[in-house]
Design a protein around this motif. Structure first.
Motif, short mmCIF file in Angstrom:
data_model
loop_
_atom_site.label_atom_id
_atom_site.label_comp_id
_atom_site.label_asym_id
_atom_site.label_seq_id
_atom_site.Cartn_x
_atom_site.Cartn_y
_atom_site.Cartn_z
N ALA A 290 0.83 -1.21 0.00
CA ALA A 290 0.00 0.00 0.00
C ALA A 290 0.86 1.25 0.00
O ALA A 290 0.61 2.21 -0.76
CB ALA A 290 -0.93 -0.01 1.21
N GLY A 291 1.89 1.29 0.85
CA GLY A 291 2.77 2.46 0.90
C GLY A 291 3.51 2.65 -0.41
O GLY A 291 3.63 3.78 -0.90
N THR A 292 4.00 1.55 -0.99
CA THR A 292 4.72 1.64 -2.26
C THR A 292 3.80 2.11 -3.38
O THR A 292 4.18 2.96 -4.20
CB THR A 292 5.33 0.27 -2.61
OG1 THR A 292 6.17 -0.16 -1.54
CG2 THR A 292 6.14 0.36 -3.88
N THR A 293 2.59 1.58 -3.41
CA THR A 293 1.63 1.97 -4.45
C THR A 293 1.27 3.44 -4.35
O THR A 293 1.18 4.15 -5.36
CB THR A 293 0.36 1.11 -4.35
OG1 THR A 293 0.72 -0.27 -4.47
CG2 THR A 293 -0.64 1.47 -5.43
N LEU A 294 1.07 3.92 -3.12
CA LEU A 294 0.71 5.32 -2.91
C LEU A 294 1.77 6.26 -3.48
O LEU A 294 1.45 7.29 -4.09
CB LEU A 294 0.53 5.58 -1.42
CG LEU A 294 0.23 7.03 -1.02
CD1 LEU A 294 -1.18 7.41 -1.41
CD2 LEU A 294 0.45 7.25 0.47
N VAL A 295 3.03 5.89 -3.32
CA VAL A 295 4.13 6.75 -3.78
C VAL A 295 4.43 6.51 -5.26
O VAL A 295 4.70 7.45 -6.01
CB VAL A 295 5.40 6.50 -2.93
CG1 VAL A 295 6.57 7.32 -3.45
CG2 VAL A 295 5.13 6.84 -1.47
N LEU A 296 4.36 5.25 -5.69
CA LEU A 296 4.80 4.90 -7.04
C LEU A 296 3.82 5.34 -8.12
O LEU A 296 4.24 5.81 -9.19
CB LEU A 296 5.03 3.39 -7.12
CG LEU A 296 5.61 2.85 -8.43
CD1 LEU A 296 6.98 3.47 -8.71
CD2 LEU A 296 5.71 1.33 -8.37
N LEU A 297 2.52 5.20 -7.87
CA LEU A 297 1.54 5.47 -8.93
C LEU A 297 1.63 6.90 -9.49
O LEU A 297 1.66 7.07 -10.72
CB LEU A 297 0.12 5.19 -8.42
CG LEU A 297 -0.34 3.73 -8.45
CD1 LEU A 297 -1.79 3.62 -7.96
CD2 LEU A 297 -0.22 3.14 -9.85
N PRO A 298 1.65 7.95 -8.65
CA PRO A 298 1.76 9.29 -9.23
C PRO A 298 3.04 9.51 -10.02
O PRO A 298 3.04 10.21 -11.05
CB PRO A 298 1.70 10.21 -8.00
CG PRO A 298 0.98 9.41 -6.97
CD PRO A 298 1.43 8.01 -7.19
N ILE A 299 4.15 8.91 -9.58
CA ILE A 299 5.41 9.07 -10.30
C ILE A 299 5.33 8.38 -11.66
O ILE A 299 5.75 8.94 -12.69
CB ILE A 299 6.58 8.51 -9.46
CG1 ILE A 299 6.73 9.34 -8.18
CG2 ILE A 299 7.88 8.51 -10.25
CD1 ILE A 299 7.76 8.80 -7.20
N LEU A 300 4.77 7.16 -11.68
CA LEU A 300 4.59 6.47 -12.96
C LEU A 300 3.62 7.22 -13.87
O LEU A 300 3.81 7.25 -15.10
CB LEU A 300 4.08 5.05 -12.71
CG LEU A 300 5.06 4.07 -12.06
CD1 LEU A 300 4.39 2.72 -11.86
CD2 LEU A 300 6.32 3.93 -12.89
N ALA A 301 2.59 7.83 -13.27
CA ALA A 301 1.63 8.59 -14.07
C ALA A 301 2.29 9.78 -14.76
O ALA A 301 1.99 10.09 -15.92
CB ALA A 301 0.48 9.06 -13.18
N VAL A 302 3.20 10.44 -14.04
CA VAL A 302 3.93 11.57 -14.64
C VAL A 302 4.78 11.08 -15.81
O VAL A 302 4.78 11.69 -16.90
CB VAL A 302 4.81 12.26 -13.58
CG1 VAL A 302 5.75 13.27 -14.24
CG2 VAL A 302 3.95 12.96 -12.54
N LEU A 303 5.50 9.99 -15.61
CA LEU A 303 6.36 9.45 -16.67
C LEU A 303 5.53 9.01 -17.88
O LEU A 303 5.88 9.33 -19.02
CB LEU A 303 7.18 8.28 -16.13
CG LEU A 303 8.16 8.62 -15.00
CD1 LEU A 303 8.88 7.36 -14.51
CD2 LEU A 303 9.17 9.66 -15.45
N TYR A 304 4.43 8.31 -17.62
CA TYR A 304 3.60 7.83 -18.73
C TYR A 304 2.98 8.99 -19.50
O TYR A 304 3.00 9.02 -20.74
CB TYR A 304 2.51 6.89 -18.19
CG TYR A 304 1.56 6.42 -19.27
CD1 TYR A 304 1.93 5.39 -20.13
CD2 TYR A 304 0.30 7.00 -19.42
CE1 TYR A 304 1.06 4.96 -21.12
CE2 TYR A 304 -0.57 6.58 -20.41
CZ TYR A 304 -0.19 5.56 -21.26
OH TYR A 304 -1.05 5.14 -22.25
N ALA A 305 2.39 9.94 -18.77
CA ALA A 305 1.76 11.08 -19.44
C ALA A 305 2.78 11.90 -20.22
O ALA A 305 2.48 12.44 -21.29
CB ALA A 305 1.04 11.95 -18.41
#
Length: 529
Positions: A290-305
């Motif tokens: 849960a902690g990893t997902t909370l931090v990782l998802l926005p960072i991956l979203a920035v990279l993908y977008a």
């Protein structure tokens, strides 16, 4: 006497800048009637909301960080643990506006979660803008910080306690209540106080996710009073309120703080007795995931977008490169100034502490460098605005003022990173240098620089990276001719040009990371830490 000169000059300039800004606020401030202040419904709401959102943000960040930190402490050897700890360091240096974009991409009205909800045939929700969005962003930034600050608690627990708990057949809950919690609660006030202060003075998060007057904090109210309402009296009053509240919070935190030694214990290590039960392994896996997902998802979203956005169009826009060059210039100038000021103050502090035996004077110099944390960029910028507007075009001096504000804000980091090696090199080599007659430039070249080079590179890289992504000062003073990358990205997000903002975010992150790596390795080299 000449050895006291560098820090004396740095302190005088710092006092002139900060004192001048604060003096201008006090001089121009209307007579403050606290009763009338609290009777103003708007001001009362802004102050109350600022305290409320900071309290909720700190409670959620700490509350979620405890199980994540405990799980990471219990599971010392699983694949990817070091990568997760490194991931938890990213929110500390990633530009706030970039992280906010990633959060919008995940939790916004057309974000990932709502798209998944729509795909399942469920109604989508609009909940990001306002208090929920502020809380999500603050937890994103502060949960990793709290985890990293609390992890040393478990390293300080002697192996004998684990052996004793195993002999007594203690379960996980009993171990937490009787062994972990007594030590954890000693550091929690300090960690919670730091997180509260960061949320209390948050600017970019509230500016972009606040969603309107109902979710305005003191920092954003200062910005609105100066840039939109041109109400100098209200801006000064809010700045003084912010200053008083920050000072009171720091004083309260100092009074509650207790020194706690959290060095790793030398005893023979021993495995905890609560590692084997399946329930504990599942709970730890859920907390870490849960902690990893909370931090990782926005960072991956920035990279993908960013990589799927209109890269060619954005990179072909000359405004992007003009803004990038301004950001680079601001970052380098602010970093060099901050490093020079901090180093000079540390040299004088070292002279007073080791050679003149005046530790209180040395402490006063170091504390004065860290005390600027009480003065937020918006408060300092408001002071400069009030001080200079009668005699100069403040907006024409925008980049100069942004450099000064960021250099001052970087001082605490320089003193924290550079202080120990500067002190250590004198303790280890003073007598040898005196016996060999090594002084001045030769001492710096042969003794000082090799010993502190890596720390100096880290301090400079950190200050430059933070200045690159800063939105606070440039939002106050920036114009079309002085736009930096963070301000350009905010303008594109505010005008709903999300695809262009995504590519701009990618460029900003790349510039921050590239600048950090080049400075840390180029300046730091392979010197001893």
């Amino acid at each position: 006497m000449t050895r006291l000169l560098p820090g004396g000059v740095a302190l005088a300039i710092l006092a002139l800048l900060v004192g001048g800004a604060l003096g201008a606020l006090l001089w121009t401030a209307p007579a403050i009637d606290l009763g009338a202040l609290w009777a103003d419904a708007y001001l009362r709401h802004v102050i109350s909301f600022t305290i409320w959102q900071a309290s909720l943000s700190a409670a959620l960040s700490i509350g979620f960080a405890i199980p994540v930190a405990r799980a990471l402490a219990r599971r010392q050897a699983f694949p990817g643990r070091e990568a997760i700890l490194r991931l938890f360091g990213l929110p500390l240096v990633i530009p706030t506006i970039v992280a906010v974009f990633g959060i919008v991409a995940i939790y916004g009205q057309v974000g990932l979660l709502n798209r998944l909800t729509a795909a399942l045939g469920l109604p989508t929700q609009q909940y990001l803008y306002g208090l929920p969005g502020i809380l999500i962003a603050h937890v994103f930034f502060n949960l990793p910080l709290a985890v990293r600050l609390m992890l040393p608690v478990w390293q300080a627990i002697p192996g004998e306690l684990w052996r004793l708990s195993a002999q007594l057949g203690m379960r996980s809950g009993q171990i937490f209540r009787l062994i972990e919690w007594p030590l954890l609660r000693q550091v929690l006030p300090g960690v919670a106080g730091l997180v509260f202060m960061l949320c209390f003075t948050s600017f970019a998060v509230v500016l972009t996710l606040g969603g309107g007057p109902a979710s305005t904090t003191v920092e954003v109210a200062i910005y609105q009073a100066l840039r939109f309402e041109f109400d100098l009296g209200r801006a000064v009053l809010l700045a003084l309120v912010q200053l008083l509240l920050c000072g009171a919070l720091i004083a309260l935190g100092q009074s509650l703080a207790r020194p706690v030694t959290l060095a790793p214990t030398p005893q023979r290590p021993h495995d905890r007795p609560d590692l084997a039960p399946l329930g504990g392994r599942i709970a730890d896996a859920i907390a870490i995931a849960a902690g990893t997902t909370l931090v990782l998802l926005p960072i991956l979203a920035v990279l993908y977008a960013g990589v799927t956005g209109p890269i060619g169009v954005v990179l072909g826009d000359p405004r992007l490169w003009d803004a990038a060059l301004r950001s680079l210039g601001v970052a380098l100038a602010a970093g060099v100034l901050s490093l020079a000021f901090g180093w000079a103050m540390l040299l004088t502090s070292r002279e007073l502490r080791l050679r003149r035996y005046r530790p209180r004077a040395a402490d006063a110099i170091e504390v004065s460098g860290s005390a600027v944390l009480v003065v937020t960029p918006l408060v300092l910028g408001t002071g400069f605005f009030v001080l200079l507007s009668p005699i100069a075009d403040v907006f024409a001096l925008a980049l100069v003022l942004v450099v000064i504000v960021n250099a001052i804000m970087g001082l605490p980091y320089v003193i924290r990173v550079l202080g120990p090696p500067v002190m250590r090199v004198a303790e280890q080599h003073d007598r040898l240098c005196a016996s060999l007659g090594i002084s001045g430039w030769n001492r710096f070249r042969l003794v000082e620089w090799p010993a502190v080079r890596r720390s100096a590179g880290l301090a400079l890289a950190l200050c430059a990276a933070l200045a690159t992504g800063d939105l606070g000062a440039i939002a106050l003073f920036g114009t079309q001719d002085t736009t930096t990358l963070p301000l350009l990205m905010y303008q594109r997000m505010a005008s709903y040009q999300m695809e262009q903002a995504a590519v701009t975010a990618l460029v900003l992150v790349g510039l921050c990371l590239l600048l950090f790596v080049i400075i840390e390795r180029g300046v730091g080299g392979r010197g001893r830490a």
